[in-house]
Write a protein that holds these residues in place. Structure first.
Motif, mmCIF file in Angstrom:
data_model
loop_
_atom_site.group_PDB
_atom_site.id
_atom_site.type_symbol
_atom_site.label_atom_id
_atom_site.label_comp_id
_atom_site.label_asym_id
_atom_site.label_seq_id
_atom_site.Cartn_x
_atom_site.Cartn_y
_atom_site.Cartn_z
ATOM 1 N N SER A 1 -0.656 -7.741 15.799
ATOM 2 C CA SER A 1 -1.485 -6.775 15.097
ATOM 3 C C SER A 1 -0.667 -6.024 14.040
ATOM 4 C CB SER A 1 -2.057 -5.785 16.108
ATOM 5 O OG SER A 1 -2.953 -4.947 15.462
ATOM 6 N N GLY A 2 -1.258 -5.887 12.872
ATOM 7 C CA GLY A 2 -0.609 -5.111 11.822
ATOM 8 C C GLY A 2 0.424 -5.868 11.021
ATOM 9 N N CYS A 3 0.516 -7.200 11.207
ATOM 10 C CA CYS A 3 1.562 -7.928 10.499
ATOM 11 C C CYS A 3 1.128 -8.324 9.096
ATOM 12 C CB CYS A 3 1.976 -9.169 11.290
ATOM 13 S SG CYS A 3 0.701 -10.426 11.291
ATOM 14 N N GLY A 4 -0.129 -8.117 8.747
ATOM 15 C CA GLY A 4 -0.564 -8.406 7.381
ATOM 16 C C GLY A 4 -1.454 -9.628 7.234
ATOM 17 N N LYS A 5 -1.988 -10.125 8.324
ATOM 18 C CA LYS A 5 -2.843 -11.312 8.243
ATOM 19 C C LYS A 5 -4.105 -11.045 7.454
ATOM 20 C CE LYS A 5 -3.471 -11.233 12.670
ATOM 21 N NZ LYS A 5 -2.752 -10.080 13.241
ATOM 22 N N THR A 6 -4.800 -9.965 7.847
ATOM 23 C CA THR A 6 -6.057 -9.653 7.184
ATOM 24 C C THR A 6 -5.816 -9.416 5.697
ATOM 25 O OG1 THR A 6 -6.947 -8.691 9.184
ATOM 26 C CG2 THR A 6 -7.982 -8.045 7.137
ATOM 27 N N THR A 7 -4.755 -8.705 5.399
ATOM 28 C CA THR A 7 -4.460 -8.422 3.998
ATOM 29 C C THR A 7 -4.254 -9.717 3.220
ATOM 30 O OG1 THR A 7 -3.413 -6.395 4.765
ATOM 31 C CG2 THR A 7 -3.015 -7.038 2.485
ATOM 32 N N ARG B 1 -8.234 2.720 4.151
ATOM 33 C CA ARG B 1 -7.937 1.500 3.426
ATOM 34 C C ARG B 1 -8.233 1.718 1.957
ATOM 35 N NH1 ARG B 1 -8.428 -3.660 6.787
ATOM 36 N NH2 ARG B 1 -6.562 -3.746 5.524
ATOM 37 N N ASP B 2 -7.302 1.278 1.130
ATOM 38 C CA ASP B 2 -7.564 1.327 -0.297
ATOM 39 C C ASP B 2 -7.984 -0.048 -0.743
ATOM 40 O OD1 ASP B 2 -7.031 3.997 -1.299
ATOM 41 O OD2 ASP B 2 -5.087 3.674 -0.361
ATOM 42 N N PHE C 1 0.882 -1.165 0.000
ATOM 43 C CA PHE C 1 0.000 0.000 0.000
ATOM 44 C C PHE C 1 0.916 1.210 0.000
ATOM 45 C CE2 PHE C 1 -2.506 -3.174 2.368
ATOM 46 C CZ PHE C 1 -3.634 -3.207 1.578
ATOM 47 N N ALA D 1 2.524 -4.583 3.109
ATOM 48 C CA ALA D 1 1.706 -5.274 4.101
ATOM 49 C C ALA D 1 1.946 -6.774 4.042
ATOM 50 C CB ALA D 1 0.232 -4.968 3.875
HETATM 51 N N1 LIG Z 1 -5.671 -0.019 2.599
HETATM 52 C C1 LIG Z 1 -4.508 0.135 3.234
HETATM 53 N N2 LIG Z 1 -3.740 1.223 2.992
HETATM 54 C C2 LIG Z 1 -2.573 1.390 3.615
HETATM 55 N N3 LIG Z 1 -2.069 0.546 4.490
HETATM 56 C C3 LIG Z 1 -2.771 -0.547 4.789
HETATM 57 C C4 LIG Z 1 -4.026 -0.814 4.183
HETATM 58 N N4 LIG Z 1 -4.493 -1.986 4.668
HETATM 59 C C5 LIG Z 1 -3.582 -2.423 5.531
HETATM 60 N N5 LIG Z 1 -2.543 -1.578 5.603
HETATM 61 C C6 LIG Z 1 -1.354 -1.733 6.424
HETATM 62 O O1 LIG Z 1 -0.817 -2.993 6.163
HETATM 63 C C7 LIG Z 1 -0.378 -3.598 7.355
HETATM 64 C C8 LIG Z 1 -1.068 -4.926 7.562
HETATM 65 O O2 LIG Z 1 -2.440 -4.702 7.825
HETATM 66 P P1 LIG Z 1 -3.456 -5.889 8.168
HETATM 67 O O3 LIG Z 1 -4.810 -5.270 8.346
HETATM 68 O O4 LIG Z 1 -3.339 -6.949 7.146
HETATM 69 O O5 LIG Z 1 -2.910 -6.382 9.566
HETATM 70 P P2 LIG Z 1 -3.466 -7.510 10.513
HETATM 71 O O6 LIG Z 1 -2.362 -8.475 10.695
HETATM 72 O O7 LIG Z 1 -4.763 -8.027 10.042
HETATM 73 O O8 LIG Z 1 -3.646 -6.704 11.856
HETATM 74 P P3 LIG Z 1 -4.807 -6.779 12.949
HETATM 75 O O9 LIG Z 1 -4.464 -7.923 13.851
HETATM 76 O O10 LIG Z 1 -4.669 -5.456 13.656
HETATM 77 O O11 LIG Z 1 -6.099 -6.929 12.249
HETATM 78 C C9 LIG Z 1 -0.620 -2.585 8.453
HETATM 79 O O12 LIG Z 1 0.563 -1.861 8.648
HETATM 80 C C10 LIG Z 1 -1.681 -1.716 7.897
HETATM 81 O O13 LIG Z 1 -1.609 -0.433 8.444
#
Ligand SMILES: Nc1ncnc2c1ncn2[C@@H]1O[C@H](COP(=O)(O)OP(=O)(O)OP(=O)(O)O)[C@@H](O)[C@H]1O
Ligand SMILES: [Mg+2]
Lengths: 364, 305, 278
Positions: free
Chosen positions: A43-49, B4-5, A18, A23
């Motif tokens: 949190s924030g490691c990129g799982k959801t992505t 979020r994009d 991003f 991510a």
């Molecule tokens: N649309 C977006 N634009 C910019 N950065 C993003 C976007 N979506 C996610 N990120 C960044 O990418 C990284 C991974 O995000 P992600 O949501 O996948 O984390 P996660 O592991 O699911 O965290 P959590 O446990 O908090 O849900 C984070 O640093 C987040 O800020």
């Protein structure tokens, strides 16, 4: 030329950036058919992505995704035949549970009659048949979660995706839901990717766990493998309850092995060889340590900080130098402990990590 | 909230189809007119007479006529309308609507119940009822012989005033205060509602007087809303046409504002060239006000409000 | 202390009385005059309440047509257009990642506040003249839609942005096509917002006077606010009985809609709900 992978779900060098934030960073995963795979990380490691990439809700910057031998990288979400349970469940507020659960069938053009029977069947199975005509706002959190799961399984997708589906439930419901989801998954045999930041949840439910840090999958293995043989310090410090104790020190070559020296103690490792004096980390699990009250004993000198009885066990917090160390004793009664104690661990149970954090010694 | 994009929920083609009608309307009725009015303002376009069939380019003569300083302050000329407008805006927007709206909002901030419902509903009605209907009501209200206003003033021993003839500008200022206060009232009451109750309580605990509390706590918090209200109300008041329905700009152009002047030149005299020139001036003033407003907005969103 | 409290109470009551009178007195005429047989500019409680004035209006086909056909057509058409186009556009803007959509929003507000009132009518009139839309309902409706759309899009964008994307994403993953997602998920959830928008657009168009005044020529197409100016005698004096009754009839839908919105959603503040119109 691409090689079509053998496993059911395959991610190959998947990357998502991003802007400047990466991510997901070159993630490769291969998940066998019918397996329950947990993606674990802070949190924030990129799982959801990663999960959204599999669902088709994000476009990867590079890399490919295969489902059942087919390259789906360019397919839109509706053509991937996956199902996803969102963290907030995303039950449509204007539809009853019945309409919610039937929706995936409706958009696939199933006849009304077979939708009705299938919804009843699934609802029966998930024990929400009697509340099908309520709106999502009229049922409890646990029921909402079941309805969301029902909506996901109703059309028998190829893959289930869960994004922290239990985080909105209270502690007791969460335990119930864990068992229920695990049971259901085994019964249906649908390949599942389950995202969580709770290591206990991942350990309890998954056949296989992928641990993610800062966009990278650091280690993949069964729960026991991760517990026993963490690849590096990050994984070791993430898994276990409480996680592994890690103490900094120095490792220097000695005749026949090497010697680790920490705050007021030294330990000799026979089979480890280093070339020169280097920074290193000692690791051991709280449940594998013992406390010695006699200060003449060998072991790591530690200062007592707090004692927490937890019922069947006692959790003791200690200070080694400035580092916090946990020790778990399986005892119902509170031990009487002096202020200064020694922590003793069977040498075969010790871990060593080198200056980069990589694990260089695991228990035998 | 993290931004979020997502992958587009809508495919591009569908999204552009969704946008198309709006864009078409905006382009035709918003953007194109701005460009065209500029062009017309340099011609002698008219709907009748020789210029009606073949308008010709007249340079800046429309503008120089407006700013003919020898006579522009005479009644019915542009300068007169401009001065009236300034008085009208100052009186009804800055001195009228905004302070009154703030006062009502403050007074009813923590009160619920009948008096609040009554005042808020009446003010809102004044704001949203059709202009023509309220204009007739106001003609009746201000009437010299039969109007309610004089009837009430006579209770206090004030003799009949011919509002339309002696105070036409003040009459429409009063009307506009009545008409538009609801906006400031609703804006400020929303803004005050956003102030956490603990702020008021803290002030109570440290024993601040009402005035100190307003000056040190409330005012700084609502200052951005105050600017918003001032600019928006100024912008709207500057363009408002409803008072025309009460005085028609009269008597003898004494209550004619720029908005009414434009209407008279363009649609009564059908001199579109000159009308366009006034329109260009009005739009420039609007542009300046809107730009100030938007830059304030943007600055505010930078500070995360 | 007690004296002070009483003092404040008295001040408060005086203020409330003043404010209430200020907002109420000017429109009392609108409520009283229509029911008196000899309406003047004076507000009196009519000794004999009569509905004769309303009967006279209902016998006047021109007036009935203006109010119940022309005004409704114009306000209804505008409402329909604004609601539809603003919803589509706001949804697209919010759900499509075009770079610079903030700039788009910025320009929208800018243009809509610049091109307003009589200033805008000069070129718009000529535009309609060349498009042969003078003296047509469509001409009025188009101009109204053009003027109301920016604020409408803004209003609607707030609603769309407050709708979590996970609903739509979940539907996509469930196998729905984008247009199914829009129809089955987005529209039903956005319905309250669309209702507010529709009411707002209707009220704006209903009350607008300037645009039909300029655009409409033939009496048979005049909406109520223009038609009302025909209630004058040959000599140019207003027929107050008819005007007051007609004004009241004309104002009632707005009151009803206000009450409806107030009851259903509370008359909250929607970022300058009245602004942006002509
Ligand atoms: N649309 C977006 N634009 C910019 N950065 C993003 C976007 N979506 C996610 N990120 C960044 O990418 C990284 C991974 O995000 P992600 O949501 O996948 O984390 P996660 O592991 O699911 O965290 P959590 O446990 O908090 O849900 C984070 O640093 C987040 O800020
Ligand atoms: Mg997440």
């Amino acid at each position: 030329m691409t090689i079509v992978p053998q496993s059911f779900l395959s991610l190959q060098d998947l990357t998502k950036a991003f802007g400047k934030v990466i991510a997901v960073d070159k993630v490769s995963l291969h998940i066998e058919k019918g397996k329950f795979f947990a993606l674990l990380g802070p949190s924030g490691c990129g799982k959801t992505t990663t999960l959204r990439l599999v669902a088709g809700l994000e476009k990867p910057s590079s890399g490919r995704i295969f489902i059942d031998g087919r390259d789906v990288t360019a397919l839109p979400p509706q053509k991937r035949d996956v199902a996803m349970v969102f963290q907030d469940y995303a039950l449509y507020p204007h539809m009853t549970l019945r309409q919610n659960i039937g929706y995936p069938l409706k958009v696939r053009g199933f006849p009304k009659k077979s939708i009705a029977t299938r919804v009843e069947e699934v609802a029966e199975h998930l024990m929400i048949a009697d509340i099908l005509d309520r709106l999502p706002s009229q049922v409890s959190g646990g029921q909402q979660q079941r309805a969301a799961v029902a909506r996901a399984i109703v059309h028998a997708p190829k893959i289930f995706l869960f994004d922290e589906p239990l985080s909105n439930l209270d502690a007791k419901l969460r335990l119930e839901a864990r068992a229920f989801l695990k049971h259901l998954q085994k019964e249906l045999g649908i390949t599942t990717v389950y995202v969580t930041h709770d290591q206990a949840e991942a350990m309890a439910m998954a056949d296989e766990i992928g641990v993610m840090f800062a966009g990278r999958v650091v280690q993949v293995g069964s729960p026991l493998e991760l517990y026993r043989y963490p690849k590096n310090r990050d994984v070791a410090a993430f898994i276990g309850n409480p996680p592994m104790n890690i103490l900094p020190g120095r490792l220097e070559p000695k005749a026949g092995g090497s010697q680790f020296s920490g705050e007021g103690y030294t330990l000799f490792f026979e089979s480890i060889h280093v070339l020169e004096d280097t920074r290193a980390y000692l690791g051991f699990r709280p449940e594998q340590a013992q406390l010695m009250c006699d200060l003449k004993d060998s072991g790591i000198p530690a200062q007592l900080y707090a004692v927490q009885p937890l019922g069947s066990e006692v959790l003791i917090t200690l200070l080694v130098g400035t580092e916090t160390v946990y020790v778990k004793l399986y005892s119902e009664s509170l031990p009487a402990l002096p202020d200064l104690v020694r922590v003793k661990v069977d040498p075969s149970r010790l871990y060593l990590f080198d200056s980069t954090g990589a694990c260089i010694k695991v228990p035998k | 909230m993290k931004r979020r994009d997502y992958v587009s929920i809508l495919p591009r083609s569908v999204a552009f189809a969704f946008l198309a009608p709006a864009v078409l309307f905006l382009a035709t009725f918003l953007i194109f007119p701005v460009i065209w009015v500029l062009v017309i303002s340099f011609t002698n376009t008219a709907l009748t007479g020789p210029a009606g069939t073949s308008p010709s380019f007249v340079g800046v003569s429309n503008f120089s006529q407006l700013f003919n300083f020898a006579r522009w302050m005479r009644l019915g000329e542009f300068g007169n309308a401009l001065v009236n407008t300034v008085i009208f805006v100052l009186g009804s927007a800055l001195l009228g609507q905004v302070p009154l709206g703030l006062a009502i909002a403050m007074l009813f901030h923590k009160r619920r119940g009948l008096s609040r419902e009554l005042v808020f509903s009446l003010a809102t009605m004044a704001w949203i009822l059709p202009g023509v209907a309220v204009a007739f009501a106001w003609i009746a209200f201000l009437d010299k012989d039969f109007g309610n206003l004089n009837a009430i003033l006579s209770v206090f021993g004030i003799s009949k005033i011919d509002w339309y003839f002696d105070f036409p500008l003040y009459s429409i200022i009063l009307f506009n205060v009545w008409r538009g206060t609801a906006f400031s009232m609703l804006l400020f009451s929303a803004a005050l509602g956003n102030i956490p109750p603990s702020f008021w309580e803290t002030a109570d605990v440290i024993g601040a007087s009402a005035w100190q509390r307003f000056r040190d706590i409330i005012f700084p918090l609502i200052r951005p809303n105050l600017f918003t209200a001032l600019i928006l109300v100024t912008l709207w008041t500057f363009n408002v046409f409803t008072p025309y329905l009460i005085t028609g700009g009269g008597p003898l152009y004494r209550s004619e504002t720029v908005s009414m002047y434009t209407y008279r030149i363009a649609f009564k005299f059908l001199e579109f060239g000159r009308g366009a020139a006034v329109a260009v001036i009005m739009m420039s003033i609007n542009f300046i006000l809107a730009t100030i407003y938007l830059s304030l907005q943007r600055r505010r969103s930078l500070y995360g409000r | 202390m007690d004296v002070k409290a009483i003092f404040y109470k008295i001040i408060f009551v005086i203020f409330v009385v003043l404010i209430t009178s200020f907002f109420l007195l000017p429109i009392l005429w609108l409520v009283a005059a229509p029911f008196s047989a000899q309406a003047t500019l004076r507000v009196t409680i009519p000794s004999v309440v009569t509905v004769k004035n309303f009967c006279a209006i209902f016998r006047n086909t021109f007036a009935v047509r203006a109010l119940f056909l022309n005004s409704i057509l114009i306000a209804g058409g505008t409402m329909f257009g604004v609601t539809l186009f603003a919803t589509l556009a706001a949804y697209a803007i919010s759900r499509l990642n075009i770079r610079g959509r903030d700039i788009f929003a910025y320009l929208l507000v800018l243009f809509s506040s610049v091109v307003t009132g009589t200033a805008a009518m000069v070129p718009v009139f000529l535009l309609l003249y060349y498009l042969k839309l003078i003296d047509s309902y469509l001409g009025v409706i188009f101009v109204l839609i053009g003027g109301l759309l920016p604020t409408g899009i803004f209003l609607m964008r707030d609603f769309v942005e407050s709708l979590p994307k996970s609903y739509e994403e979940s539907a996509l993953v469930s196998g729905a096509h984008p247009w199914q997602v829009f129809r089955d998920v987005a529209i039903p959830i956005l319905r309250p917002g669309m209702m507010v928008l529709a009411v707002w657009a209707f009220v704006q168009a209903w009350g607008d006077f300037l645009i039909p005044l300029i655009v409409i020529r033939s009496p048979s197409k005049m909406p109520a606010p223009v038609a009302i100016y025909s209630f004058y005698t040959e000599g140019g004096t207003p027929v107050l009985t008819l005007i007051s009754a007609y004004s009241l009839l004309y104002a009632i839908p707005v009151v009803i809609l206000y009450l409806l919105v107030n009851w259903r959603y509370g008359f909250r503040f929607f970022g300058g709900i009245k602004g942006g119109g002509k």
